[in-house]
Write a protein that holds these residues in place. Sequence first.
Motif, PDB file in Angstrom:
ATOM      1  N   THR A  78       1.174  -0.928  -0.755  1.00 43.68           N
ATOM      2  CA  THR A  78       0.004  -0.049   0.053  1.00 43.68           C
ATOM      3  C   THR A  78       0.752   1.276   0.113  1.00 43.68           C
ATOM      4  O   THR A  78       0.688   1.840  -1.350  1.00 43.68           O
ATOM      5  CB  THR A  78      -0.676   0.179   0.920  1.00 43.68           C
ATOM      6  OG1 THR A  78      -1.603  -1.224   1.035  1.00 43.68           O
ATOM      7  CG2 THR A  78      -1.798   1.407   1.208  1.00 43.68           C
ATOM      8  N   GLY A  79       1.601   1.410   0.733  1.00 44.38           N
ATOM      9  CA  GLY A  79       2.628   2.969   1.077  1.00 44.38           C
ATOM     10  C   GLY A  79       3.112   2.783  -1.068  1.00 44.38           C
ATOM     11  O   GLY A  79       3.101   3.896  -0.731  1.00 44.38           O
ATOM     12  N   ALA A  80       3.618   1.516  -1.062  1.00 46.05           N
ATOM     13  CA  ALA A  80       4.781   1.761  -1.818  1.00 46.05           C
ATOM     14  C   ALA A  80       3.498   2.399  -3.173  1.00 46.05           C
ATOM     15  O   ALA A  80       3.784   2.933  -3.875  1.00 46.05           O
ATOM     16  CB  ALA A  80       5.125   0.590  -2.799  1.00 46.05           C
ATOM     17  N   ILE A  81       2.142   1.899  -3.324  1.00 47.01           N
ATOM     18  CA  ILE A  81       0.886   2.052  -4.512  1.00 47.01           C
ATOM     19  C   ILE A  81       1.016   3.645  -4.361  1.00 47.01           C
ATOM     20  O   ILE A  81       0.999   4.728  -5.347  1.00 47.01           O
ATOM     21  CB  ILE A  81       0.162   1.592  -4.282  1.00 47.01           C
ATOM     22  CG1 ILE A  81       0.883  -0.327  -4.700  1.00 47.01           C
ATOM     23  CG2 ILE A  81      -0.894   1.576  -5.139  1.00 47.01           C
ATOM     24  CD1 ILE A  81      -0.912  -0.881  -4.996  1.00 47.01           C
ATOM     25  N   LEU A  82       0.583   4.241  -2.814  1.00 48.48           N
ATOM     26  CA  LEU A  82       0.200   5.404  -2.837  1.00 48.48           C
ATOM     27  C   LEU A  82       1.469   6.501  -3.565  1.00 48.48           C
ATOM     28  O   LEU A  82       0.890   7.327  -3.845  1.00 48.48           O
ATOM     29  CB  LEU A  82      -0.373   5.413  -1.471  1.00 48.48           C
ATOM     30  CG  LEU A  82      -1.861   5.537  -1.136  1.00 48.48           C
ATOM     31  CD1 LEU A  82      -2.283   4.284  -1.091  1.00 48.48           C
ATOM     32  CD2 LEU A  82      -1.628   5.524   0.705  1.00 48.48           C
ATOM     33  N   SER A  83       2.660   6.004  -2.824  1.00 52.41           N
ATOM     34  CA  SER A  83       3.842   7.168  -3.285  1.00 52.41           C
ATOM     35  C   SER A  83       4.097   6.965  -4.568  1.00 52.41           C
ATOM     36  O   SER A  83       4.397   7.937  -4.849  1.00 52.41           O
ATOM     37  CB  SER A  83       4.879   6.357  -2.872  1.00 52.41           C
ATOM     38  OG  SER A  83       6.432   6.921  -3.529  1.00 52.41           O
ATOM     39  N   ALA A  88      11.055  14.770   3.941  1.00 50.11           N
ATOM     40  CA  ALA A  88      11.275  13.661   4.378  1.00 50.11           C
ATOM     41  C   ALA A  88      10.032  13.218   5.712  1.00 50.11           C
ATOM     42  O   ALA A  88       9.671  11.789   5.877  1.00 50.11           O
ATOM     43  CB  ALA A  88      12.613  14.488   5.364  1.00 50.11           C
ATOM     44  N   THR A  89       8.825  14.455   6.305  1.00 51.97           N
ATOM     45  CA  THR A  89       8.767  14.161   7.109  1.00 51.97           C
ATOM     46  C   THR A  89       7.274  13.170   6.412  1.00 51.97           C
ATOM     47  O   THR A  89       6.096  12.289   7.190  1.00 51.97           O
ATOM     48  CB  THR A  89       7.717  15.227   7.456  1.00 51.97           C
ATOM     49  OG1 THR A  89       9.439  16.011   7.620  1.00 51.97           O
ATOM     50  CG2 THR A  89       6.764  15.072   8.170  1.00 51.97           C
ATOM     51  N   TYR A  90       7.124  13.123   5.342  1.00 46.67           N
ATOM     52  CA  TYR A  90       6.289  12.689   4.223  1.00 46.67           C
ATOM     53  C   TYR A  90       6.592  11.629   4.448  1.00 46.67           C
ATOM     54  O   TYR A  90       5.432  10.603   4.438  1.00 46.67           O
ATOM     55  CB  TYR A  90       6.105  13.729   3.161  1.00 46.67           C
ATOM     56  CG  TYR A  90       5.378  12.623   1.641  1.00 46.67           C
ATOM     57  CD1 TYR A  90       3.351  12.396   1.854  1.00 46.67           C
ATOM     58  CD2 TYR A  90       5.866  12.275   0.976  1.00 46.67           C
ATOM     59  CE1 TYR A  90       3.236  11.419   0.533  1.00 46.67           C
ATOM     60  CE2 TYR A  90       5.504  11.425  -0.414  1.00 46.67           C
ATOM     61  CZ  TYR A  90       3.776  11.134  -0.264  1.00 46.67           C
ATOM     62  OH  TYR A  90       3.880  10.590  -1.211  1.00 46.67           O
ATOM     63  N   LEU A  91       7.544  10.839   3.745  1.00 49.00           N
ATOM     64  CA  LEU A  91       8.446   9.482   4.062  1.00 49.00           C
ATOM     65  C   LEU A  91       8.368   8.973   4.822  1.00 49.00           C
ATOM     66  O   LEU A  91       7.690   7.875   5.213  1.00 49.00           O
ATOM     67  CB  LEU A  91       9.767   9.437   3.100  1.00 49.00           C
ATOM     68  CG  LEU A  91       9.464  10.187   1.617  1.00 49.00           C
ATOM     69  CD1 LEU A  91      11.143  10.152   1.347  1.00 49.00           C
ATOM     70  CD2 LEU A  91       9.090   9.201   0.669  1.00 49.00           C
ATOM     71  N   ARG A  92       8.516   9.669   6.094  1.00 51.78           N
ATOM     72  CA  ARG A  92       8.060   9.075   7.741  1.00 51.78           C
ATOM     73  C   ARG A  92       7.563   8.055   7.473  1.00 51.78           C
ATOM     74  O   ARG A  92       7.224   7.706   8.179  1.00 51.78           O
ATOM     75  CB  ARG A  92       8.949  10.145   8.465  1.00 51.78           C
ATOM     76  CG  ARG A  92       8.723  10.227   9.641  1.00 51.78           C
ATOM     77  CD  ARG A  92       8.468  11.259  10.669  1.00 51.78           C
ATOM     78  NE  ARG A  92       8.242  10.348  11.811  1.00 51.78           N
ATOM     79  CZ  ARG A  92       8.128  11.872  13.473  1.00 51.78           C
ATOM     80  NH1 ARG A  92       8.003  12.341  12.884  1.00 51.78           N
ATOM     81  NH2 ARG A  92       7.214  10.816  13.790  1.00 51.78           N
ATOM     82  N   TRP A  93       6.248   9.550   7.660  1.00 50.55           N
ATOM     83  CA  TRP A  93       4.729   9.324   8.108  1.00 50.55           C
ATOM     84  C   TRP A  93       4.204   7.898   6.636  1.00 50.55           C
ATOM     85  O   TRP A  93       3.877   6.595   7.390  1.00 50.55           O
ATOM     86  CB  TRP A  93       3.646   9.990   8.284  1.00 50.55           C
ATOM     87  CG  TRP A  93       4.147  11.147   9.240  1.00 50.55           C
ATOM     88  CD1 TRP A  93       4.416  12.556   8.782  1.00 50.55           C
ATOM     89  CD2 TRP A  93       3.552  11.037  10.810  1.00 50.55           C
ATOM     90  NE1 TRP A  93       4.524  12.978  10.331  1.00 50.55           N
ATOM     91  CE2 TRP A  93       4.495  12.006  11.388  1.00 50.55           C
ATOM     92  CE3 TRP A  93       3.420   9.595  10.785  1.00 50.55           C
ATOM     93  CZ2 TRP A  93       3.492  12.302  12.329  1.00 50.55           C
ATOM     94  CZ3 TRP A  93       2.658   9.983  12.125  1.00 50.55           C
ATOM     95  CH2 TRP A  93       3.962  10.962  13.121  1.00 50.55           C
ATOM     96  N   LEU A  94       4.516   7.938   5.712  1.00 49.83           N
ATOM     97  CA  LEU A  94       3.976   6.706   4.591  1.00 49.83           C
ATOM     98  C   LEU A  94       4.805   5.200   5.341  1.00 49.83           C
ATOM     99  O   LEU A  94       4.325   4.082   5.183  1.00 49.83           O
ATOM    100  CB  LEU A  94       4.675   6.775   3.418  1.00 49.83           C
ATOM    101  CG  LEU A  94       3.651   7.278   2.707  1.00 49.83           C
ATOM    102  CD1 LEU A  94       4.552   7.741   1.080  1.00 49.83           C
ATOM    103  CD2 LEU A  94       2.936   6.931   2.046  1.00 49.83           C
TER     104      LEU A  94
END
Length: 214
Positions: free
Chosen positions: A69-74, A96-102
């Motif tokens: 899921t995280g990879a699909i959304l990203s 960086a903050t965005y990736l952290r939460w994903l």
Amino acid sequence: MEYPKPILHHAPHTRSSMSLCMLEELGIDYDLHIINLNDGDQTQENFSALNPMKKVPVLQHGGVTVSETGAILSYLADAYPQSKLSPAPGATMERATYLRWLFFGGSCFEPAVMDQFFPRKEPLNPGQAAWGDFTRVLDTLREGLTGKEYLLGENFSAADILIGNQVVFAIKYESIDPKQEPAIAAYAARCESRPAWKRAREKDEKHPYPSTKK
């Protein structure tokens, strides 16, 4: 760059509903391939070729296949930058903050919540779990939302699709008490009230809930 229509292999009322929310937020044309978990569609050879884990969701986009899921959304957020559902790639604090939460969603929040459903005979040693413990995860989320509408501030992002859906689930199944966590509950309500989320839920409601036996 113009892309072909995405195809989402999706089982309604499961984690893949997050990817359905994402597609609705993008406002693009897409094809939905329903995977019937009760009939074992996820174990069939054609689906296993897409995802050897035999789990939904799976996204096909031209010659690209993405699972998790995280990879699909990203992937979708970057593929459709006009949606502004992610900060532009680059060495910035916002990205960086965005990736952290994903990553937090899949590696910390969800397993911490699921751990609440299945009590252990022995207390969990925080050093043995990627998420530490549930209290630490909840404290981290609460702190991350302090003074903010969404995880990145005023800007809704793909990270909110992931974390927001997980929080809604946790509240629904009583892992989080909304009375004790009003800020987190208010955040979940903001996410859930979005028109794209409502459209995704309406599509899911046309299908039965999957069995948990398989």
